[in-house]
Design a protein around this motif. Sequence first.
Motif, short mmCIF file in Angstrom:
data_model
loop_
_atom_site.label_atom_id
_atom_site.label_comp_id
_atom_site.label_asym_id
_atom_site.label_seq_id
_atom_site.Cartn_x
_atom_site.Cartn_y
_atom_site.Cartn_z
N HIS A 197 10.64 -0.29 -9.07
CA HIS A 197 10.67 -1.56 -8.37
C HIS A 197 10.78 -2.70 -9.37
O HIS A 197 10.47 -2.54 -10.55
CB HIS A 197 9.46 -1.73 -7.45
CG HIS A 197 8.17 -2.09 -8.12
ND1 HIS A 197 7.45 -1.20 -8.89
CD2 HIS A 197 7.44 -3.24 -8.12
CE1 HIS A 197 6.34 -1.77 -9.33
NE2 HIS A 197 6.31 -3.02 -8.88
N ASP A 213 8.91 0.72 -2.29
CA ASP A 213 7.80 -0.10 -1.79
C ASP A 213 6.81 0.76 -1.01
O ASP A 213 6.13 0.29 -0.10
CB ASP A 213 8.35 -1.21 -0.89
CG ASP A 213 7.36 -2.35 -0.68
OD1 ASP A 213 6.54 -2.60 -1.59
OD2 ASP A 213 7.40 -2.99 0.38
N THR A 219 6.11 -5.82 -2.39
CA THR A 219 5.86 -6.87 -1.39
C THR A 219 4.68 -7.71 -1.85
O THR A 219 3.53 -7.25 -1.88
CB THR A 219 5.54 -6.26 -0.01
OG1 THR A 219 6.65 -5.46 0.41
CG2 THR A 219 5.28 -7.36 1.02
#
Length: 473
Positions: A197, A213, A219
Motif C-alpha cells: 500500500h 486495504d 484508509t
Amino acid sequence: MKEGKASTMFTLNELIRRMVPHLFLQRLLVATLSSQVICASTILASSPPGQVVEWGDVIMQYVEPRTIFTNIGAGFTHNLAVKSDGTVIGWGQNFNNYGPAIVPTGLSNVVAVDGGQYHSVALKSDGTVIAWGRNNQNQTNVPPGLSNVVAVAAGVSFGVALKSDGTVVTWGLPGSIQTTIPPGVTNVVAIASRVNHTLALKSDGTVVGWGFDTYGQATAPPGLSNVIAIAAGNSHSLALQSDGTVIGWGNNPNGQTNVPAGLSNVVSIAAGHSHSLALKSDGTVVCWGRNNEGETNVPPGLSNVVSIAGGLLHSLALTSDGRVVGWGDNTYGQKTGSDAWSEIVGIAAGSYHVLELKGDGGVVAWGANAVGQATVPTGLSKVLAIAASASNSVALLSDGAVFAWGWNTFGQTNVPAGLSNAVAIAAGFAHVLALTSNGTVVSWGDNTLGQTNVRVGVSNVVAIAAGYFHLLV
C-alpha cells in the motif's frame, strides 16, 4: 616483472589508477582514514624506483576518507546509504543474485534512496530516478522521461515517485491496485510505501492511501488532519501531526499501531514490517511493535539522530555526524558493520569473512568462521593494519609485530619467529607476506607455486600486494 616479459614502468599513481578499477570488481577493498594503501591486499611501490616486481597469482584494498552519510533507506532485508559525495553504498541480502544491494556502477549525485523487497530506487539531484534489482514485475522500469521528482518510495515490487508539481507516478505490478492512483490525488507533498500500500500526504495536511486495504491500512482515520509526515509498514500506517504526536492505524497484532503513551516532540517517523519508529526533537529514537529480532531495541546511548528507517525485522538511524547505526535482525548482514562505519579505519575481506579495523586499534570480524577466521583473538589491540586470506586473518600491531589466526593448513598463521619492525602486511589465498622497515619482504604459508619464495635481490621495497597465488612488491 615476470621473466620472459618486457618490464613495464609505472609511477605509483599510475599503478593504483590502472589496478583499482579492475580489482575492485573482484574483491572487497580496504578503507583507511589516511587515504593510503596500508594493509592486506594492496600496496605501493617497488625496487628500483617506479618498477614493479612480481612473483609466484592480487587482492587489492580500496582506501577512502572517513565515510559520511546523508540519507538512508531500508528494504526488506537490505539497506542503502547515500554518501556525502552523492554515491551510494548497499548492504544486506542480494536474494538469488537480484542485487538490490549492489549499487549500479557509476551511480552518482544521489540525494535519496529507498528499498523494496528485492529492488532499490534512487533519486538524483537532477530530479531523475534510477532503479535496480529484481524486475519480474517491471519494478525497475522507471517510466521514460520521468523528471522533476522530489521524493521516491518502494513497495514490495513497485516504485513511487512524487513530482515537484504535487503529482504522483507509479510503476511496476502493471494494472494492480498497488499502482493504480485514485482520482484527485494532487497537491501531494510526501509519499510513503512499504509492502502493498501507498500513502500520500497532501498540502492541506490530509492523507490519501491506495493498494491493499485488508486491515484498513490504506484508509486514513476519519478526521485525521494537520499531518506533516507519513510512514507505511507491511499492513499498518503512521502519521505525524504538527503538534509532534503520532497516530497509527491498520493491522495491530504486535502493537505496531499502539503509539506509546505520552510520546511527544516527534519530528520524524518510520515503519518496518510490523514495528514503528519515531525520532524525537532531542535526537533520540523510540520504537514499538514486534520485537522478534530486537528491531525495537534501540541501542543504549543512541543520540543525535537525524533520520530513521525500518526494514523487515531491523531498524536504522542516521546520526548528525554521518554515522549509520543498525539494530535488529542481521541474518543477511543488514545491520552488521553499519554502526562500525563511524569508527572504522580499514576493512579486509576473505572468501567468506570480513574484518574491520577500528580507530581505537581493535578488530571486529564476522561471516564464515569454520576455522576460526572470524574469531578475533581475545585481547588483540593496538592494530594498525589488517589482511584476510581465503580463510585466515592477519593483523599488524603498532610495535611492528604480526599476528595471524584461522586456517593454518599451510602454516599461514605461523608468523616467522623474530619477525619485527613490520610496516605493511598482505595476504593471498593461503600465504602471507610482511614488509619490514628496512625494505625487505618476509613471506610464509603455501608455496605450491613459489609464492613465498621472495626473489633474491629484492630490497628497498616500499609496498607489497598479494594475489591468490602471487605477490607484488
